[in-house]
Structures are given as C-alpha cells and as structure tokens.
Design an enzyme around this catalytic site. Sequence first.
Site, mmCIF file in Angstrom:
data_model
loop_
_atom_site.group_PDB
_atom_site.id
_atom_site.type_symbol
_atom_site.label_atom_id
_atom_site.label_comp_id
_atom_site.label_asym_id
_atom_site.label_seq_id
_atom_site.Cartn_x
_atom_site.Cartn_y
_atom_site.Cartn_z
ATOM 1 N N GLY A 547 0.869 -1.178 -0.310
ATOM 2 C CA GLY A 547 0.017 0.071 0.007
ATOM 3 C C GLY A 547 1.070 1.217 -0.031
ATOM 4 O O GLY A 547 0.502 2.317 -0.629
ATOM 5 N N ASP A 548 2.085 1.263 0.726
ATOM 6 C CA ASP A 548 2.919 2.361 0.894
ATOM 7 C C ASP A 548 3.375 2.746 -0.693
ATOM 8 O O ASP A 548 3.278 3.897 -1.079
ATOM 9 C CB ASP A 548 4.114 2.311 1.804
ATOM 10 N N MET A 549 3.757 1.740 -1.318
ATOM 11 C CA MET A 549 4.492 1.919 -2.558
ATOM 12 C C MET A 549 3.600 2.222 -3.841
ATOM 13 O O MET A 549 3.680 2.885 -4.605
ATOM 14 C CB MET A 549 5.275 0.565 -3.109
#
Length: 781
Positions: A547-549
């Site tokens: 999700g961060d990336m």
Amino acid sequence: MGARQPMPLRVLDLTDELAFQGARLLVGLGADVLRTDPGGDLDPASRAHWHAGKRWTRVRDRTHLDELAGAADIVLESGPAAELRGIHADGTSRWPHAVHVVVTPFGLTGPRRDWRGGDLVLASAGGMTWLGGQPDGRPEPPPRQQALQVAGAHAALGALLGAVSGTPQLVDVSVQEAVAATLETGAIGWIHAGRFPVRSGGVYEHVAHRIFRAADGYVAGGYSGSERMWTDLLAWMAESDEAADLTGERYADAAFRWRARPHVDAVVERFAARRTAAELAEQGRARALPWAEVVPPARLPANPQLRNRDFFVRITGEGLPEEGVEDVGFPWAARPRPLALETIREVASGAPWQHERPRGLHEKRPRGLASGDGRGMALSGVRVLDLSWVLAGPYVTKLLGEHGADIIKIESKHRQDPTRFAPSMHLRPGSDPDDSGYFLNFNRNKRSVALNLRTEDGQRLLRELVPHCDVVVENFSPGVLARWGMDYESLRALNPDVVLVSMAGVGHTGPWRKAVTFADTLAAMSGLSSETASPGGAPQGLTFGLGDMVAANAAALGALDLLAQGRGGHVDLSQLEAMAATMGPAVLEPVLTPDLEDPRTAEQPNRSPYAVPHGVYPAAGEDRWIAITVDDDAQWRSLTKLVDLPGGGDGDGSGGGGVDTRRAHEDAIDAALAAWTRGQDAAELAALLQAAGVPAAAVATGRDLVEEDEQLAARGFYPQLDHPRAGRVRHEGIVARCSVTPGALTAPAPLLGQHTRDVLGGLLGLSDEDFAALRAAGVLE
C-alpha cells in the site's frame, strides 16, 4: 489539485492487461485516451472498469495506425515483445516523435526478452508471489493483479517523465522489474543480511503488525512505529484489565518487546477477540492508533470517508443500467469530483480526438529552481523538499530523485524515522542509524539536512527553504503543516508555483482524516486484505508494504502531472484511495458479472476464472515452486506436447475446446502437472516451457532475484553504490528506463545531517556564526 486545466495530453492506448492500469491512471489525470479496439474480449465489469472514459476508433492499416500515433503526445503500448506494433527489429521506436512507453513481461532487452507472462507468472518472477500464502501452503501473489497494476503505474510514470522533460523518447518498462522494485524488504533483506522474508500467513517480519481475529470478523493492527503506538495500545488494554503482564517494566523496552513478540501478540489477540471488528476500528481511530476492520470490496461504497471525499466514479453508457454503475475512483482529484465517465465508445476515424490539436511536448520543462547536474535526466533542475518518513513518502522522493531531482531530506534525531533508527528495520547486523539497510535502499540520491522542527528556528528555516523548491512532499498528520504556517495557501504565498504533495493515510478532509494508518490497515480498509483469504479460510493480509508503494507511485504521478503542466497545486493524496483504486472491477462485479465463479480452492488458491491451468506447482528442492499458466488453446497444445495431461488428447476434442473444456478436468490437470514438476528444477523447467510458448517462471525468492536471475543481471537491475559506512552495496534499480533522459543512481543514502551546511549555507546564505548559534540552540540536530 488546481482549477485551471490546460490542453489534455493525447494518449494512444495500445495496451493489453500488462498496462491497463497505466492507461486508466492517465484517464484519471484528464488525458484524452484513444484505443484501437473496444476491449470486447473482457467481461462487462472489467471492460467498464479498465476502459471507462476512453474512446476507440477502427484502424484500417499500418499507415492509419501511424497517423494516429503521429497525432499523439504519448503512445502507451504493452504485450509480449514479439507482438509489439511500435518497435522496430533493432529495438527503436516506430514513432520517435512521441513519448513511446512500452511495457513487456521482462523488458525489451536481455535473454528473456521474448518470455511471456501474466500477473501470476510475473508476480512470481519478480518476487511478490513468494511473500504470500501460508507457511505450509503454496505461495500466492496479492489479489487483483497487483503485479500488473504496479507495472501500469510505472508506465504512467514513464509517460509523464517524458512529458515533463519535453523530450520524445522510448520508455522501456519491465513488469518483472516493476514487481522487484515493490517488495519492501523482499530482496534488500538478502542484500544486507543474507536472508530473505518467508511466507508467514500475514505476520509482518520487521514490524509488529498483522491481522487479528475479532469477535465477528477480522482487524489489522499492531504496535510498531513511534513509542506512543505501544503505550496507547497498552493503556487501552489496561482499561479493561486485559494487558496481562505487559505493563511490566521490561516490556517498556522496545528491543525486549520485539524479542517477546509471540507472547505480546497472544495477549493482543485475546483482547481483540472479545470485541467486534467495528468497535476495534472505531476505538483505534479515536485513539489515533493504526487499527482497521478488514472489509470486503462490496462494503467499500458504504465507507463514510470515501463517500465524504466523493471518491467513487459513476459510469454510464451502452450495456449498463440506465442510472449507471458505481466504480472505484482515482487516487487524487486531478479531475473535479464527483466524477462521471462514459463507457468506451466508438468515434469516427476522421476525428478521433477530443480536441483539435495535441498538447505537444515543447516548453513543458518546469521552471526548475535547481541548477541541474548536466546529466540530462528528466527531472534535472527540479528541487524537492522532502518532509516525509518511513516508506510511502520516501518512495516518492526516491522515484523523483532517481530521475534527476535534487532531493533535500529534512530529518532529525528528535523525530526519529523508524527506517533509520528502529533496530527491527536496520536489516544489516550490527548497524546503526547511519547504515540501516532499509534506509539505504529508499533514500539514495538525497541530501540530508538535520533540522529540529520542534524549535521555532527550525520551522523558520524550513519556511525559508520553500521559495527555493519546486515540490514539497509531506506525510504528516493533517493540521501539522498548518500549525507551522506551511499549509498550501501559506506555501503559495512563499512560492506561487510550488507543488505540495500531501500523503495523509486517508486524506486531509473527511470524518476519518485524523486516522493513523500503516500499510496493513490501508490494505484492510481498501478491501484487498479480505481477498487474501483462501476459500473457507481467514484473510492473511500482506507481509510487505504494498500500500505504501502503490500510494507513492500515485503521489509521484500527481506531482509529475502538475510539473508537466508547468503549474503549482496541491496533491491531496489519500493512501486509502490509492489502494482502493487498485481493486480493479471488484466493486462492479456483483452488479455486472454476478455469475462469475471463483474456481479457487484451499489446495489450489491461484486458480483463475479465465485460464486453465493457472497455478503454482512444486519443483525440486525444499520449498521451491514454479508458476505455470495457459491462456489459450495454442499454449495448451504446446504444454501437452511436453507432458501428458488429462483431457489433453485429440480424441475428446479438448485440444482446442477452450477454457471451459479444460475447466472440467482442472483437478486432474493440476494433480498431473504437480507430479510432473515436482522433480524438476524450477528455473530450468520455466525456460523449457517458455521456449515452447507457455508462460512460466520460477517463484523467486529475494536471493534468486539478486544472485541468480540472469535477466535482472543482464539489465543491471541491482546497481552498486559506495556508502561511507556500509561500503559497496547493491540497491534496487530504476523501473522506467528513458532512452534519451535516463535516470541513474548517483549517490548513496546520506548520513544524518550530512548536507546541512551545504544546503543551508548554499541556499539560505547562513554564515559560520549562524551555524554556531543554531547548533548551540539544538536546531541542527
């Protein structure tokens, strides 16, 4: 992002599933996207999701195709290398006037240039499949074709890098490399520690987060991050006398707590099991703790945060109900919300574009407050003020930095970035904050300024840097920048053309705007975690920060879009919306394809509704696997020439009977394939299958990617940099390979505050006396 909209970019969309997401993201940014087919081979939900907002026109011949390409700013093309329409035999572009982005399974060069693959094969080749699944089961990639969606995002990034540079060129995107750059510690764990993460059923290896069973469902949460994440969770449990022995003094020590994680998790597990998932999520938000309910995609439209921000798009047109259907939207409000799109529709070949002329690539270079380094990269001359930490924000600035932007990273020992300071994230044995392996990989090509933002002088110096920067990237909680006099309107007063990229977990507005999120809680809220459950099983979640990336790619796209337009603006990116936007047609399927059956089983969790066989099979060696898929009858016939499979004989007609015929034999086919693959080397067997035209790849570990993969080695995907503390270290490479303005890894990650004097002296003109006074006051630490 801003009110004034210039002429949209013209995009000729020649994509297949490898880059559908790239074209969709460009639609979300307002591009005029034209296809040469209507996507008629897709089911109704997929067609509506991937192609809404586009138009299509019939192509008479190659000359007509060249005319369409000649009128486009960007040509976005994908597919197996041998089937590309825009690449000459020598590897150059047929349409050199445009930014021509080409997405192939393994890239346009290297020994595996002609290999084929879809999401399962490429997730396996790039290392994603290895990270998912139960320890005693088959590896599983993330659901909803995340490998292809990541590649599509990099394709869109490549397109906008070309637009920002104002330079027509070929951009080569390998799906395998896009996946390999999205593993968090999957490969860098091997680089720095000689080990790699293994399947754990959803338990994070380097942060204390996972999915817990609630009284009526599941929640994602944990206690890593700042010390408050632990102390406030402990206080919450203690309120009802459920903290057991965790209130003991020894658990106040983070290192001891990490070593005792199984016991700590067990106590938290009992606490969660006594409460409903909704109660845990609501209380987590109220206490500013990272906890979220695991919800299925069907419940996304009921999410009050997404509703409040008008995230969903309404699609109308042929083949849909009169009132239209509601689909997941885009990661940002580049187009005014609420957004309505039409289904893809045919337009006359004589006037296929929405506007009379293309935007054109001339004069699209940003003003550029940095002098540039002379290397001619796409973002040379752009300066970025990086106020972010952990993974999502630093991944944005990593992307911008590797294409030439001057990244000024503001950090401090008084606001400790866990990736620099937390022992569990160092990866390197015996390392300290200046040579943390995690920090090294995601912070190369940056300059570090130590600035204590808890001081008035620290905040003043930060404001004084703004006029010298083109872009500001931050992932503070909503309201923090405003308290420092650095909200978007204040920044505009300092620098009218500034681009502010905000990356709050769920956005800067809405009823949940103060929610604290981690990658696992975003995946839970977005619907993705629920789909990691095998039939009849519990959701596993993900064990890496996908999700961060995903959010980082979207944030970089938002910034590049404004730079390409030559104007400032505020990209209010919700990481939740970025993640929900990757759910594909999940929200549409109950309405448009209610009869679509899920063929997966607990034993075969990688089956597909569209292909048979489609799975991961055992290979020779301990925990070694190979991914094999068959997408059409020709591939099936090729496979049955190599191995005798049930239903493969000509006598019953199944040799050309299509996927439905093979589906009737699927259990037997999978069993026979597993018996055949079990004693064979995965890499050698994949090469044999690919030579026969059958998509296949070994399920790669981090070690395989770094040490054994001949394709990644041939393309130099793990370049080395010399770090003053860590020595010569390999790093994950660049995905979007621009032929005229290529990116590069030019400098290792900085030591804490390494460039404080250079930056503050060079840009703000501070004297030796100024530095002495600031150091004495604790401002520069």
